[in-house]
Design a protein around this motif. Structure first.
Motif, PDB file in Angstrom:
ATOM      1  N   GLU A 162       0.882  -1.134   0.111  1.00  0.00           N
ATOM      2  CA  GLU A 162      -0.013  -0.086   0.015  1.00  0.00           C
ATOM      3  C   GLU A 162       0.820   1.359  -0.017  1.00  0.00           C
ATOM      4  O   GLU A 162       0.598   2.207   0.714  1.00  0.00           O
ATOM      5  CB  GLU A 162      -0.969   0.039   1.383  1.00  0.00           C
ATOM      6  N   HIS A 219      -0.028  -6.854   7.910  1.00  0.00           N
ATOM      7  CA  HIS A 219       0.845  -7.578   6.711  1.00  0.00           C
ATOM      8  C   HIS A 219       1.667  -8.822   6.963  1.00  0.00           C
ATOM      9  O   HIS A 219       2.777  -8.538   6.950  1.00  0.00           O
ATOM     10  CB  HIS A 219       1.379  -6.567   5.897  1.00  0.00           C
ATOM     11  N   GLU A 246      -1.570  -7.651   2.935  1.00  0.00           N
ATOM     12  CA  GLU A 246      -3.039  -7.738   3.469  1.00  0.00           C
ATOM     13  C   GLU A 246      -3.161  -9.018   4.031  1.00  0.00           C
ATOM     14  O   GLU A 246      -4.345  -9.535   4.148  1.00  0.00           O
ATOM     15  CB  GLU A 246      -3.770  -7.595   2.050  1.00  0.00           C
TER      16      GLU A 246
END
Length: 585
Positions: free
Chosen positions: A313, A325, A330
Protein backbone atom coordinates in the motif's frame (compact mmCIF):
# COMPACT_ATOMS: atom_id res chain seq x y z
CA UNK A 1 -19.86 79.68 -6.91
CA UNK A 2 -17.83 76.58 -5.91
CA UNK A 3 -19.14 76.40 -2.29
CA UNK A 4 -22.67 76.67 -3.62
CA UNK A 5 -22.08 73.78 -6.02
CA UNK A 6 -20.69 71.60 -3.22
CA UNK A 7 -23.62 72.45 -0.93
CA UNK A 8 -26.17 71.78 -3.66
CA UNK A 9 -24.52 68.55 -4.66
CA UNK A 10 -24.51 67.35 -1.04
CA UNK A 11 -28.18 68.34 -0.67
CA UNK A 12 -29.02 66.45 -3.86
CA UNK A 13 -27.28 63.39 -2.51
CA UNK A 14 -29.29 63.57 0.70
CA UNK A 15 -32.56 63.94 -1.23
CA UNK A 16 -31.63 61.08 -3.50
CA UNK A 17 -31.02 58.80 -0.53
CA UNK A 18 -34.27 59.75 1.14
CA UNK A 19 -36.46 59.65 -1.96
CA UNK A 20 -34.85 56.72 -3.65
CA UNK A 21 -36.32 58.05 -6.91
CA UNK A 22 -35.16 56.15 -9.96
CA UNK A 23 -34.60 59.36 -11.90
CA UNK A 24 -31.96 60.61 -9.48
CA UNK A 25 -30.52 57.23 -8.43
CA UNK A 26 -27.37 58.03 -10.39
CA UNK A 27 -26.79 61.03 -8.08
CA UNK A 28 -27.03 58.81 -4.98
CA UNK A 29 -24.62 56.35 -6.57
CA UNK A 30 -22.16 59.19 -7.12
CA UNK A 31 -22.34 60.06 -3.43
CA UNK A 32 -21.32 56.58 -2.20
CA UNK A 33 -18.43 56.88 0.21
CA UNK A 34 -15.53 54.50 -0.65
CA UNK A 35 -15.39 51.61 1.77
CA UNK A 36 -12.16 51.33 3.72
CA UNK A 37 -10.87 47.79 4.03
CA UNK A 38 -9.60 46.96 7.48
CA UNK A 39 -8.36 43.67 8.95
CA UNK A 40 -8.71 40.73 6.57
CA UNK A 41 -7.35 37.29 7.32
CA UNK A 42 -5.79 34.87 4.92
CA UNK A 43 -8.80 32.58 5.20
CA UNK A 44 -11.62 34.99 4.42
CA UNK A 45 -15.05 34.76 6.00
CA UNK A 46 -18.11 33.11 4.52
CA UNK A 47 -21.46 31.71 5.50
CA UNK A 48 -22.05 29.93 8.77
CA UNK A 49 -22.37 26.15 9.00
CA UNK A 50 -25.52 24.21 9.71
CA UNK A 51 -26.16 22.51 13.00
CA UNK A 52 -27.61 19.02 12.98
CA UNK A 53 -28.30 16.14 15.30
CA UNK A 54 -25.01 14.37 14.82
CA UNK A 55 -21.77 14.48 12.83
CA UNK A 56 -19.72 17.22 11.30
CA UNK A 57 -19.04 18.47 7.81
CA UNK A 58 -16.38 20.72 6.37
CA UNK A 59 -17.24 24.27 5.44
CA UNK A 60 -16.94 25.83 2.02
CA UNK A 61 -14.97 28.92 1.18
CA UNK A 62 -16.78 32.22 1.64
CA UNK A 63 -16.38 35.67 0.14
CA UNK A 64 -14.00 38.34 1.47
CA UNK A 65 -15.48 40.11 4.50
CA UNK A 66 -14.95 43.63 5.84
CA UNK A 67 -15.12 44.78 9.45
CA UNK A 68 -15.17 48.55 8.75
CA UNK A 69 -16.94 50.76 11.27
CA UNK A 70 -19.24 52.11 8.56
CA UNK A 71 -21.60 49.87 6.62
CA UNK A 72 -20.34 48.91 3.16
CA UNK A 73 -23.60 47.37 1.97
CA UNK A 74 -24.20 48.19 -1.66
CA UNK A 75 -20.66 49.55 -2.19
CA UNK A 76 -17.80 48.01 -4.11
CA UNK A 77 -14.73 47.60 -1.86
CA UNK A 78 -11.81 49.82 -2.81
CA UNK A 79 -9.22 47.14 -3.52
CA UNK A 80 -8.17 45.10 -6.49
CA UNK A 81 -6.38 41.75 -6.62
CA UNK A 82 -3.43 42.81 -8.73
CA UNK A 83 -2.34 39.29 -9.69
CA UNK A 84 -2.88 35.67 -8.80
CA UNK A 85 -2.53 35.38 -5.05
CA UNK A 86 -2.58 39.15 -4.62
CA UNK A 87 -3.95 40.65 -1.40
CA UNK A 88 -6.23 43.69 -1.07
CA UNK A 89 -4.81 47.22 -1.28
CA UNK A 90 -6.26 49.97 0.88
CA UNK A 91 -6.00 53.15 -1.15
CA UNK A 92 -7.05 55.33 1.80
CA UNK A 93 -4.09 54.39 4.05
CA UNK A 94 -1.30 56.92 3.94
CA UNK A 95 1.31 54.37 5.12
CA UNK A 96 1.60 50.77 3.99
CA UNK A 97 -1.00 50.42 1.22
CA UNK A 98 -1.35 46.66 1.83
CA UNK A 99 -4.15 45.70 4.18
CA UNK A 100 -2.11 42.62 4.96
CA UNK A 101 1.38 41.54 3.95
CA UNK A 102 4.10 43.45 2.09
CA UNK A 103 3.98 45.37 -1.19
CA UNK A 104 6.41 43.80 -3.69
CA UNK A 105 6.27 45.72 -6.96
CA UNK A 106 2.59 46.14 -7.67
CA UNK A 107 1.53 43.11 -5.65
CA UNK A 108 0.63 42.70 -1.99
CA UNK A 109 1.95 39.38 -0.78
CA UNK A 110 2.70 37.28 2.32
CA UNK A 111 6.48 36.94 2.29
CA UNK A 112 6.43 34.13 4.85
CA UNK A 113 4.95 31.79 2.21
CA UNK A 114 5.33 33.43 -1.21
CA UNK A 115 7.60 31.27 -3.40
CA UNK A 116 8.51 34.30 -5.54
CA UNK A 117 9.13 36.67 -2.61
CA UNK A 118 10.28 34.44 0.21
CA UNK A 119 11.38 36.38 3.30
CA UNK A 120 11.90 39.52 1.21
CA UNK A 121 10.77 40.95 -2.10
CA UNK A 122 12.46 39.38 -5.11
CA UNK A 123 13.80 36.31 -3.32
CA UNK A 124 12.80 33.60 -5.80
CA UNK A 125 12.76 30.06 -4.39
CA UNK A 126 12.72 28.36 -7.77
CA UNK A 127 10.75 25.52 -9.25
CA UNK A 128 9.87 22.73 -6.81
CA UNK A 129 11.14 24.71 -3.81
CA UNK A 130 8.75 25.67 -1.02
CA UNK A 131 8.63 28.85 1.04
CA UNK A 132 8.04 28.12 4.70
CA UNK A 133 8.19 30.86 7.34
CA UNK A 134 10.13 33.11 4.98
CA UNK A 135 12.80 30.53 4.10
CA UNK A 136 13.20 28.54 0.87
CA UNK A 137 13.16 24.86 1.76
CA UNK A 138 13.18 21.64 -0.24
CA UNK A 139 11.09 18.52 0.29
CA UNK A 140 12.39 16.06 2.88
CA UNK A 141 15.57 14.31 1.78
CA UNK A 142 16.74 17.07 -0.57
CA UNK A 143 19.14 19.98 -0.03
CA UNK A 144 18.58 23.55 -1.21
CA UNK A 145 21.77 24.39 -3.11
CA UNK A 146 22.18 27.43 -5.39
CA UNK A 147 18.45 27.75 -6.04
CA UNK A 148 17.89 24.04 -6.70
CA UNK A 149 16.77 21.06 -4.71
CA UNK A 150 19.44 18.38 -5.01
CA UNK A 151 19.85 14.80 -3.86
CA UNK A 152 23.11 15.16 -1.97
CA UNK A 153 23.48 11.38 -1.84
CA UNK A 154 23.87 11.17 -5.61
CA UNK A 155 24.66 14.66 -7.01
CA UNK A 156 28.22 15.09 -8.34
CA UNK A 157 27.93 18.89 -7.92
CA UNK A 158 26.72 18.80 -4.31
CA UNK A 159 27.85 15.47 -2.90
CA UNK A 160 27.09 15.17 0.80
CA UNK A 161 26.76 18.94 1.13
CA UNK A 162 26.19 22.00 -1.00
CA UNK A 163 29.18 22.98 -3.13
CA UNK A 164 31.12 19.76 -2.62
CA UNK A 165 31.87 18.74 -6.20
CA UNK A 166 33.37 15.40 -7.14
CA UNK A 167 35.46 16.84 -10.01
CA UNK A 168 35.96 15.39 -13.50
CA UNK A 169 35.67 11.61 -13.50
CA UNK A 170 34.09 11.61 -10.04
CA UNK A 171 30.64 10.27 -9.18
CA UNK A 172 28.63 10.62 -5.96
CA UNK A 173 27.46 7.52 -4.12
CA UNK A 174 25.63 7.71 -0.80
CA UNK A 175 26.97 11.23 -0.22
CA UNK A 176 30.63 10.30 -0.84
CA UNK A 177 32.70 11.04 -3.96
CA UNK A 178 34.15 7.99 -5.68
CA UNK A 179 35.92 7.68 -9.02
CA UNK A 180 34.38 6.31 -12.20
CA UNK A 181 36.02 3.48 -14.13
CA UNK A 182 39.32 4.59 -15.67
CA UNK A 183 40.11 7.04 -12.87
CA UNK A 184 42.04 6.64 -9.64
CA UNK A 185 41.68 8.64 -6.44
CA UNK A 186 44.92 10.39 -5.54
CA UNK A 187 45.30 13.18 -2.98
CA UNK A 188 41.51 13.52 -2.68
CA UNK A 189 40.85 13.90 -6.43
CA UNK A 190 40.05 11.58 -9.31
CA UNK A 191 43.01 11.51 -11.73
CA UNK A 192 43.91 9.85 -15.00
CA UNK A 193 47.08 7.86 -14.19
CA UNK A 194 47.84 7.51 -17.90
CA UNK A 195 48.42 11.24 -18.40
CA UNK A 196 48.72 13.08 -15.06
CA UNK A 197 52.37 14.14 -14.61
CA UNK A 198 51.86 14.45 -10.84
CA UNK A 199 50.47 10.91 -10.60
CA UNK A 200 51.95 9.10 -13.58
CA UNK A 201 51.15 5.39 -13.52
CA UNK A 202 50.65 5.49 -9.73
CA UNK A 203 49.60 8.02 -7.11
CA UNK A 204 52.36 10.46 -6.14
CA UNK A 205 54.73 9.38 -8.93
CA UNK A 206 55.68 12.78 -10.38
CA UNK A 207 57.59 13.35 -13.62
CA UNK A 208 60.38 15.93 -13.55
CA UNK A 209 59.96 19.28 -15.27
CA UNK A 210 61.50 18.09 -18.56
CA UNK A 211 59.35 14.92 -18.90
CA UNK A 212 55.81 14.15 -19.95
CA UNK A 213 53.38 11.51 -18.68
CA UNK A 214 52.53 9.25 -21.62
CA UNK A 215 50.55 6.01 -21.25
CA UNK A 216 51.24 6.00 -17.48
CA UNK A 217 55.02 6.47 -17.71
CA UNK A 218 57.30 9.45 -17.66
CA UNK A 219 58.72 10.03 -21.15
CA UNK A 220 60.52 12.62 -23.21
CA UNK A 221 57.73 12.79 -25.79
CA UNK A 222 54.16 11.68 -26.35
CA UNK A 223 53.11 8.57 -28.22
CA UNK A 224 51.95 9.21 -31.78
CA UNK A 225 48.20 8.87 -31.02
CA UNK A 226 48.34 11.25 -28.04
CA UNK A 227 48.36 15.04 -27.90
CA UNK A 228 50.70 17.00 -25.64
CA UNK A 229 48.81 19.24 -23.22
CA UNK A 230 51.34 20.77 -20.82
CA UNK A 231 53.17 17.84 -19.23
CA UNK A 232 50.34 15.43 -20.08
CA UNK A 233 50.00 13.22 -23.14
CA UNK A 234 46.25 12.93 -23.50
CA UNK A 235 43.76 11.22 -25.75
CA UNK A 236 41.44 14.18 -26.33
CA UNK A 237 38.67 11.82 -27.40
CA UNK A 238 38.50 10.20 -23.94
CA UNK A 239 40.35 12.41 -21.43
CA UNK A 240 38.02 14.19 -18.97
CA UNK A 241 40.76 16.79 -18.37
CA UNK A 242 41.43 17.51 -22.08
CA UNK A 243 38.16 16.56 -23.77
CA UNK A 244 38.16 17.63 -27.41
CA UNK A 245 41.26 19.79 -26.88
CA UNK A 246 43.89 20.83 -24.37
CA UNK A 247 41.81 23.75 -23.05
CA UNK A 248 38.58 21.83 -22.49
CA UNK A 249 38.11 20.23 -19.05
CA UNK A 250 34.91 18.45 -18.13
CA UNK A 251 32.80 19.51 -15.13
CA UNK A 252 32.10 17.68 -11.88
CA UNK A 253 30.87 14.14 -12.45
CA UNK A 254 31.62 14.17 -16.18
CA UNK A 255 33.75 11.92 -18.32
CA UNK A 256 34.74 12.27 -21.97
CA UNK A 257 33.37 10.25 -24.86
CA UNK A 258 34.27 10.92 -28.50
CA UNK A 259 35.66 14.30 -27.53
CA UNK A 260 32.52 15.45 -25.72
CA UNK A 261 31.89 15.78 -21.97
CA UNK A 262 29.14 13.53 -20.66
CA UNK A 263 28.11 12.32 -17.21
CA UNK A 264 30.31 9.44 -16.14
CA UNK A 265 28.46 6.12 -15.86
CA UNK A 266 26.40 5.21 -13.89
CA UNK A 267 25.52 8.91 -13.60
CA UNK A 268 23.09 10.62 -15.94
CA UNK A 269 22.27 14.23 -16.59
CA UNK A 270 19.01 14.96 -14.78
CA UNK A 271 17.85 18.57 -15.00
CA UNK A 272 21.38 19.79 -15.69
CA UNK A 273 23.05 17.81 -12.91
CA UNK A 274 25.08 14.61 -13.07
CA UNK A 275 23.17 12.23 -10.81
CA UNK A 276 24.19 8.71 -9.88
CA UNK A 277 21.03 6.84 -10.85
CA UNK A 278 22.29 3.67 -9.17
CA UNK A 279 21.67 5.14 -5.69
CA UNK A 280 19.41 8.21 -6.06
CA UNK A 281 16.00 7.67 -4.46
CA UNK A 282 14.63 10.47 -6.69
CA UNK A 283 16.23 9.28 -9.95
CA UNK A 284 16.53 5.52 -9.38
CA UNK A 285 17.60 3.79 -12.57
CA UNK A 286 16.69 6.89 -14.59
CA UNK A 287 15.74 10.54 -14.32
CA UNK A 288 12.55 11.31 -12.35
CA UNK A 289 12.07 7.66 -11.43
CA UNK A 290 11.50 8.18 -7.71
CA UNK A 291 11.21 5.48 -5.07
CA UNK A 292 8.06 5.58 -2.94
CA UNK A 293 7.56 5.51 0.79
CA UNK A 294 10.73 4.64 2.69
CA UNK A 295 12.29 2.71 -0.19
CA UNK A 296 15.94 3.18 -1.02
CA UNK A 297 17.69 2.89 -4.37
CA UNK A 298 20.12 -0.03 -4.64
CA UNK A 299 21.93 -0.65 -7.94
CA UNK A 300 19.32 1.35 -9.82
CA UNK A 301 16.31 -0.45 -8.32
CA UNK A 302 13.99 0.66 -5.50
CA UNK A 303 14.05 -1.62 -2.49
CA UNK A 304 12.77 -1.51 1.07
CA UNK A 305 15.62 -1.16 3.58
CA UNK A 306 14.86 -4.08 5.91
CA UNK A 307 15.48 -7.72 4.99
CA UNK A 308 11.86 -8.69 5.72
CA UNK A 309 10.32 -5.47 4.39
CA UNK A 310 8.26 -5.28 1.22
CA UNK A 311 6.13 -2.57 -0.35
CA UNK A 312 2.50 -2.76 0.82
CA UNK A 313 0.00 0.00 0.00
CA UNK A 314 2.77 2.41 -0.97
CA UNK A 315 4.94 1.96 2.12
CA UNK A 316 7.64 -0.40 3.31
CA UNK A 317 6.27 -2.91 5.80
CA UNK A 318 8.09 -5.51 7.88
CA UNK A 319 6.00 -8.56 6.99
CA UNK A 320 7.90 -10.48 9.63
CA UNK A 321 6.15 -8.61 12.43
CA UNK A 322 3.21 -6.63 10.96
CA UNK A 323 -0.18 -7.92 12.13
CA UNK A 324 -1.83 -6.22 9.12
CA UNK A 325 0.63 -7.66 6.58
CA UNK A 326 1.97 -10.86 8.11
CA UNK A 327 4.15 -12.81 5.72
CA UNK A 328 2.62 -11.01 2.74
CA UNK A 329 0.62 -7.87 1.96
CA UNK A 330 -2.93 -7.78 3.36
CA UNK A 331 -2.54 -11.03 5.30
CA UNK A 332 -4.18 -9.89 8.53
CA UNK A 333 -3.75 -11.78 11.79
CA UNK A 334 -6.90 -12.48 13.74
CA UNK A 335 -7.88 -11.39 17.21
CA UNK A 336 -5.55 -12.58 19.97
CA UNK A 337 -2.84 -13.17 17.36
CA UNK A 338 0.52 -11.53 16.75
CA UNK A 339 2.86 -11.79 13.79
CA UNK A 340 6.18 -13.54 14.44
CA UNK A 341 8.65 -14.37 11.69
CA UNK A 342 5.95 -13.83 9.08
CA UNK A 343 3.39 -16.16 10.68
CA UNK A 344 0.30 -15.39 12.74
CA UNK A 345 0.62 -17.02 16.15
CA UNK A 346 -1.64 -16.92 19.17
CA UNK A 347 -0.81 -14.69 22.08
CA UNK A 348 0.61 -16.16 25.26
CA UNK A 349 -1.51 -18.84 26.89
CA UNK A 350 -3.79 -19.42 23.87
CA UNK A 351 -3.73 -22.34 21.41
CA UNK A 352 -4.35 -22.22 17.66
CA UNK A 353 -7.33 -24.45 16.88
CA UNK A 354 -8.17 -24.34 13.17
CA UNK A 355 -7.09 -20.69 12.92
CA UNK A 356 -8.85 -19.56 16.12
CA UNK A 357 -6.97 -18.72 19.32
CA UNK A 358 -8.50 -20.71 22.14
CA UNK A 359 -7.95 -20.97 25.88
CA UNK A 360 -7.97 -24.77 26.16
CA UNK A 361 -8.16 -24.45 29.95
CA UNK A 362 -11.73 -23.13 29.76
CA UNK A 363 -13.13 -23.75 26.25
CA UNK A 364 -16.00 -26.26 26.19
CA UNK A 365 -15.41 -26.85 22.45
CA UNK A 366 -11.63 -27.33 22.89
CA UNK A 367 -11.05 -28.52 26.44
CA UNK A 368 -7.46 -29.49 27.12
CA UNK A 369 -6.85 -30.08 23.41
CA UNK A 370 -8.31 -28.71 20.19
CA UNK A 371 -10.04 -32.03 19.49
CA UNK A 372 -11.77 -32.48 22.88
CA UNK A 373 -15.31 -31.07 23.29
CA UNK A 374 -17.26 -31.26 26.54
CA UNK A 375 -20.69 -32.87 26.58
CA UNK A 376 -23.95 -31.09 27.29
CA UNK A 377 -24.10 -29.99 30.90
CA UNK A 378 -20.34 -30.00 31.31
CA UNK A 379 -17.90 -27.15 31.83
CA UNK A 380 -14.22 -26.97 31.03
CA UNK A 381 -12.12 -26.26 34.10
CA UNK A 382 -8.30 -26.33 33.99
CA UNK A 383 -8.47 -28.26 30.73
CA UNK A 384 -10.87 -30.98 31.97
CA UNK A 385 -14.59 -31.49 31.38
CA UNK A 386 -16.62 -31.43 34.61
CA UNK A 387 -20.34 -31.50 35.27
CA UNK A 388 -21.95 -28.04 35.59
CA UNK A 389 -23.93 -27.24 38.70
CA UNK A 390 -26.37 -25.13 36.65
CA UNK A 391 -28.34 -26.32 33.62
CA UNK A 392 -30.70 -24.47 31.31
CA UNK A 393 -33.84 -26.18 30.05
CA UNK A 394 -36.34 -24.86 27.51
CA UNK A 395 -39.89 -25.20 26.29
CA UNK A 396 -39.82 -23.14 23.07
CA UNK A 397 -42.97 -22.06 21.26
CA UNK A 398 -43.31 -20.13 18.01
CA UNK A 399 -46.12 -18.47 16.08
CA UNK A 400 -46.22 -16.04 13.17
CA UNK A 401 -46.60 -12.95 15.38
CA UNK A 402 -44.23 -13.86 18.21
CA UNK A 403 -41.53 -16.18 19.50
CA UNK A 404 -42.12 -17.42 23.07
CA UNK A 405 -38.99 -18.92 24.62
CA UNK A 406 -39.65 -20.43 28.08
CA UNK A 407 -36.36 -20.95 29.88
CA UNK A 408 -35.63 -22.74 33.15
CA UNK A 409 -32.39 -22.54 35.14
CA UNK A 410 -31.85 -25.48 37.52
CA UNK A 411 -29.36 -26.05 40.34
CA UNK A 412 -28.28 -29.71 40.38
CA UNK A 413 -25.80 -29.26 43.23
CA UNK A 414 -26.25 -29.81 46.94
CA UNK A 415 -25.56 -26.16 47.82
CA UNK A 416 -27.12 -22.76 47.11
CA UNK A 417 -25.84 -20.84 44.04
CA UNK A 418 -26.10 -17.03 43.79
CA UNK A 419 -27.62 -15.98 40.42
CA UNK A 420 -27.17 -12.22 40.88
CA UNK A 421 -25.50 -10.70 37.83
CA UNK A 422 -25.74 -13.86 35.73
CA UNK A 423 -27.15 -13.42 32.19
CA UNK A 424 -29.20 -15.60 29.85
CA UNK A 425 -28.90 -15.12 26.08
CA UNK A 426 -31.30 -16.45 23.45
CA UNK A 427 -30.35 -16.08 19.75
CA UNK A 428 -33.11 -15.81 17.16
CA UNK A 429 -33.94 -14.40 13.73
CA UNK A 430 -36.53 -11.76 12.83
CA UNK A 431 -37.28 -13.47 9.51
CA UNK A 432 -39.74 -11.37 7.45
CA UNK A 433 -41.53 -9.69 10.34
CA UNK A 434 -40.92 -6.02 9.62
CA UNK A 435 -40.96 -3.47 12.41
CA UNK A 436 -39.35 -2.44 15.67
CA UNK A 437 -38.49 -5.42 17.87
CA UNK A 438 -39.76 -5.75 21.43
CA UNK A 439 -38.74 -8.44 23.91
CA UNK A 440 -40.97 -8.68 26.97
CA UNK A 441 -40.79 -10.79 30.12
CA UNK A 442 -44.13 -12.44 30.82
CA UNK A 443 -42.88 -14.26 33.90
CA UNK A 444 -39.65 -14.34 35.90
CA UNK A 445 -39.52 -14.06 39.68
CA UNK A 446 -35.73 -13.51 39.74
CA UNK A 447 -35.42 -11.16 36.75
CA UNK A 448 -36.76 -7.62 36.10
CA UNK A 449 -40.52 -7.60 35.67
CA UNK A 450 -40.17 -5.14 32.80
CA UNK A 451 -38.81 -6.44 29.51
CA UNK A 452 -35.34 -6.13 28.08
CA UNK A 453 -34.20 -4.82 24.71
CA UNK A 454 -33.65 -7.02 21.66
CA UNK A 455 -30.26 -6.08 20.26
CA UNK A 456 -29.03 -6.67 16.71
CA UNK A 457 -25.74 -8.22 15.63
CA UNK A 458 -24.46 -9.35 12.23
CA UNK A 459 -24.51 -13.07 11.67
CA UNK A 460 -26.16 -15.96 9.84
CA UNK A 461 -29.89 -16.62 9.73
CA UNK A 462 -31.08 -17.85 13.09
CA UNK A 463 -28.32 -16.06 15.01
CA UNK A 464 -28.39 -12.45 13.92
CA UNK A 465 -30.40 -11.18 16.90
CA UNK A 466 -30.22 -11.85 20.61
CA UNK A 467 -32.26 -11.11 23.71
CA UNK A 468 -30.45 -10.87 27.05
CA UNK A 469 -31.89 -11.18 30.54
CA UNK A 470 -29.84 -10.51 33.71
CA UNK A 471 -30.84 -11.87 37.13
CA UNK A 472 -31.66 -9.40 39.91
CA UNK A 473 -29.34 -8.48 42.74
CA UNK A 474 -29.78 -10.85 45.65
CA UNK A 475 -31.18 -13.67 43.50
CA UNK A 476 -30.10 -17.11 44.65
CA UNK A 477 -31.09 -20.63 43.66
CA UNK A 478 -31.32 -23.29 46.33
CA UNK A 479 -30.07 -26.84 45.91
CA UNK A 480 -32.18 -28.96 43.54
CA UNK A 481 -34.42 -25.98 42.70
CA UNK A 482 -35.22 -24.24 39.40
CA UNK A 483 -36.42 -20.79 38.34
CA UNK A 484 -38.29 -19.88 35.15
CA UNK A 485 -38.05 -16.98 32.70
CA UNK A 486 -40.78 -16.68 30.06
CA UNK A 487 -40.10 -14.33 27.12
CA UNK A 488 -42.26 -12.93 24.35
CA UNK A 489 -40.44 -11.53 21.27
CA UNK A 490 -42.47 -9.62 18.66
CA UNK A 491 -42.61 -6.41 16.68
CA UNK A 492 -44.29 -3.33 18.11
CA UNK A 493 -47.28 -3.94 15.83
CA UNK A 494 -47.24 -7.74 16.14
CA UNK A 495 -46.29 -8.18 12.49
CA UNK A 496 -46.56 -11.61 10.92
CA UNK A 497 -43.44 -13.27 9.57
CA UNK A 498 -41.72 -15.01 12.49
CA UNK A 499 -40.59 -18.62 12.33
CA UNK A 500 -38.86 -19.46 15.57
CA UNK A 501 -38.35 -23.13 14.73
CA UNK A 502 -35.20 -22.41 12.71
CA UNK A 503 -33.64 -20.05 15.25
CA UNK A 504 -30.21 -20.86 16.65
CA UNK A 505 -31.40 -21.23 20.26
CA UNK A 506 -34.66 -23.04 19.41
CA UNK A 507 -34.89 -26.67 20.43
CA UNK A 508 -38.01 -28.78 20.13
CA UNK A 509 -39.33 -30.51 23.24
CA UNK A 510 -40.79 -29.63 26.63
CA UNK A 511 -38.34 -28.72 29.38
CA UNK A 512 -35.31 -30.41 27.88
CA UNK A 513 -31.69 -29.48 28.35
CA UNK A 514 -30.92 -26.77 25.77
CA UNK A 515 -27.21 -26.20 25.18
CA UNK A 516 -28.08 -23.61 22.49
CA UNK A 517 -29.11 -21.11 25.17
CA UNK A 518 -26.13 -19.47 26.87
CA UNK A 519 -25.71 -18.68 30.56
CA UNK A 520 -22.90 -16.37 31.72
CA UNK A 521 -21.66 -15.71 35.24
CA UNK A 522 -21.33 -12.20 36.69
CA UNK A 523 -17.84 -11.89 35.14
CA UNK A 524 -19.19 -12.65 31.66
CA UNK A 525 -17.74 -16.17 31.46
CA UNK A 526 -19.78 -18.82 29.67
CA UNK A 527 -20.88 -21.46 32.16
CA UNK A 528 -23.59 -23.16 30.10
CA UNK A 529 -24.49 -23.48 26.44
CA UNK A 530 -22.92 -22.71 23.10
CA UNK A 531 -22.54 -19.43 21.27
CA UNK A 532 -23.15 -19.10 17.51
CA UNK A 533 -19.55 -19.24 16.29
CA UNK A 534 -20.22 -17.37 13.02
CA UNK A 535 -22.21 -14.55 14.58
CA UNK A 536 -20.45 -11.45 15.87
CA UNK A 537 -20.79 -10.25 19.44
CA UNK A 538 -24.24 -8.62 19.87
CA UNK A 539 -24.47 -4.89 20.43
CA UNK A 540 -24.91 -4.00 24.11
CA UNK A 541 -28.50 -2.88 24.81
CA UNK A 542 -28.97 0.82 25.48
CA UNK A 543 -32.76 1.21 25.34
CA UNK A 544 -35.27 1.36 28.18
CA UNK A 545 -37.19 -1.50 29.68
CA UNK A 546 -39.66 -3.24 27.43
CA UNK A 547 -38.83 -1.18 24.35
CA UNK A 548 -36.60 -1.43 21.34
CA UNK A 549 -33.12 0.01 21.14
CA UNK A 550 -33.21 3.61 19.87
CA UNK A 551 -32.09 4.22 16.30
CA UNK A 552 -29.14 6.58 15.80
CA UNK A 553 -30.23 10.16 15.35
CA UNK A 554 -30.21 11.38 11.77
CA UNK A 555 -28.29 14.63 11.25
CA UNK A 556 -30.61 17.51 10.41
CA UNK A 557 -30.01 21.11 9.56
CA UNK A 558 -30.58 23.59 12.30
CA UNK A 559 -29.51 27.08 13.17
CA UNK A 560 -26.39 28.64 11.77
CA UNK A 561 -23.22 27.15 13.18
CA UNK A 562 -20.01 28.85 14.07
CA UNK A 563 -18.65 29.16 10.51
CA UNK A 564 -17.05 32.52 11.40
CA UNK A 565 -14.45 34.39 9.47
CA UNK A 566 -12.73 31.12 8.57
CA UNK A 567 -15.35 30.18 5.94
CA UNK A 568 -18.51 28.13 6.12
CA UNK A 569 -18.84 26.22 9.38
CA UNK A 570 -19.26 22.45 9.41
CA UNK A 571 -22.50 20.84 10.49
CA UNK A 572 -22.72 20.32 14.23
CA UNK A 573 -24.46 17.37 15.81
CA UNK A 574 -25.51 16.51 19.32
CA UNK A 575 -22.08 15.08 20.01
CA UNK A 576 -20.02 16.50 17.15
CA UNK A 577 -18.52 19.97 16.86
CA UNK A 578 -19.04 22.05 13.74
CA UNK A 579 -16.08 22.31 11.40
CA UNK A 580 -14.48 25.73 11.07
CA UNK A 581 -12.23 27.34 8.53
CA UNK A 582 -12.53 28.31 4.90
CA UNK A 583 -10.38 28.37 1.84
CA UNK A 584 -7.01 30.06 2.05
CA UNK A 585 -6.68 33.39 0.28
Amino acid sequence: MLPFVRTSFALGCRIARLAGAPLIAFIAASCAKPARMTAITEATGGTGGTRGAQGQSAGVAGTPASSDDESTAGHAPSFEPLSTGGLPIDRTDGGNPCVQGVLCGNRCTLIDRDQHNCGECGNECGEGILCEQGTCVCPAGLLHCSGKCVDSKASADDCGECGHGCGPGGICKDGECICADGFERCAGSCVDLSSDSAHCGECDVECDDRQLCSDGACADECSEELEQCGQSCADTATSAFYCGGCESQCSDGEGCKEGKCKCAAPSRSCHGQCVNVSCSAYHCGGCDSACVGSQICVDGACECPGKSEILCEGRCVDVGSSAEHCGSCEHVCGNDQTCKNGECVCDGGLTDCDGACVDVDSSRQHCGTCETACETGQLCQTGKCVQSDLQVKSNCQSEQQAIRPQLRVCNSSSHDIPLAGMTLKYWFDQDTADGELVAEIDYGPMVPKSGTVATIADGPAGADRVVSVTFNDGSSLKADECTDVQLRIHTAGYTNGFDGTDDFSYKAGEWIDNELVALYDEAGRLIWGTEPTTATEPVTPTGGAGGAAPEPATPTSGASGEGGAGGAGGARGASGAGGAGGAAA
